[in-house]
Design an enzyme around this catalytic site. Sequence first.
Site, PDB file in Angstrom:
ATOM      1  CB  ILE A  18      -5.683  17.309  42.725  1.00 31.22           C
ATOM      2  CG1 ILE A  18      -7.162  16.891  43.001  1.00 31.22           C
ATOM      3  CG2 ILE A  18      -5.600  18.367  44.144  1.00 31.22           C
ATOM      4  CD1 ILE A  18      -7.563  15.878  44.141  1.00 31.22           C
ATOM      5  CG  ASN A  90      -1.262  17.025  44.321  1.00 31.37           C
ATOM      6  OD1 ASN A  90      -2.421  16.791  44.720  1.00 31.37           O
ATOM      7  ND2 ASN A  90      -0.748  16.630  43.117  1.00 31.37           N
ATOM      8  CE1 TYR A 155      -4.491   7.461  48.366  1.00 26.20           C
ATOM      9  CE2 TYR A 155      -6.699   7.327  49.235  1.00 26.20           C
ATOM     10  CZ  TYR A 155      -6.002   8.162  48.551  1.00 26.20           C
ATOM     11  OH  TYR A 155      -5.946   9.361  48.160  1.00 26.20           O
ATOM     12  CB  ILE A 190     -11.476  15.194  43.022  1.00 25.79           C
ATOM     13  CG1 ILE A 190     -11.660  15.888  44.738  1.00 25.79           C
ATOM     14  CG2 ILE A 190     -11.177  16.492  42.357  1.00 25.79           C
ATOM     15  CD1 ILE A 190     -13.031  16.592  44.892  1.00 25.79           C
TER      16      ILE A 190
END
Length: 257
Positions: A18, A90, A155, A190
């Site tokens: 990403i 990111n 997470y 993704i």
Amino acid sequence: MGRLDDRVALITGAAMGIGRACAERLASEGAKVVITDIEDHTGQETAAAFRAKGYTANFIQQDVTSEGQWQSVLADIDRLHGRLDILVNNAGIAIRKSIFEMTMDEYQLQNSINLDGVFMGLKYGIPMIAKTEGGSVINLSSVAGLKASPGLSAYAMTKGGVRLLSKSVAKECIAEGIKVRVNSVHPGIIQTAIWDKMGVPTDGENQVDVEQLATNAVPGGLLGKPTDIADGVLFLASDESRYVNGSELVIDHAISA
Ligand code: NAP
């Protein structure tokens, strides 16, 4: 004219996935991009591939958990470009374990990258961005920051933290008169290497891959692409989102709807 001409953007964890897609999309709209990642070789290759396309791109190796490296990366950007307008926090990892399976070392490693890294990016990046006419910080959260994620509880904790850190810092900037917007982005499923690194979940007896996971978990079964996220990040980085602040952009094909 690009939507980001003359802007300088720092994207962490951008050697691949990403982050790489975000860096390429911002560069395609005229931004000078500085890519950082813990992966030196892949990061160098990514920056070279961007330069071959005519973009202004530099790579600096950075472990986002290191306070000293945050300071040195920003000093390098100051020397290179004299300004910073856009920061995309990111870099992240995902350790697929329940609270009962996860060791404290794993817990602290994940927190240090996903939470401490974003905290330091905001703490040290915003004062540099504030020296420009105004800028934008985009923090990568997740659908896991919006709803329960059994098997990924720690997470999810980090990504929920990123969501509220973003909103709180957005208001702290407004209170201090700092013209820097702070928003979070919440991808669904993704297709990137993160799924191989975290290990795919089991579906009863069987291991499933990310395509199968999307088929099972995403309405319509549609697996996302890194460019789906990059287009949202471009919007938040550009002046078109000047009134979007302390907000969350969910890009998950209705997983969380
Ligand atoms: P990715 O393909 O694994 O890329 C992440 C990059 O960050 C890798 O190059 C990784 O290097 C690097 N990195 C890891 N630890 C680092 C550190 N300490 N300092 C600097 N760089 C570091 O992951 P991705 O799927 O693109 O994910 C990017 C972000 O989106 C993450 O924050 C993730 O949580 C979030 N997200 C992803 C998805 C998805 O479905 N892919 C969904 C929701 C949210 P290594 O290879 O050495 O780890």
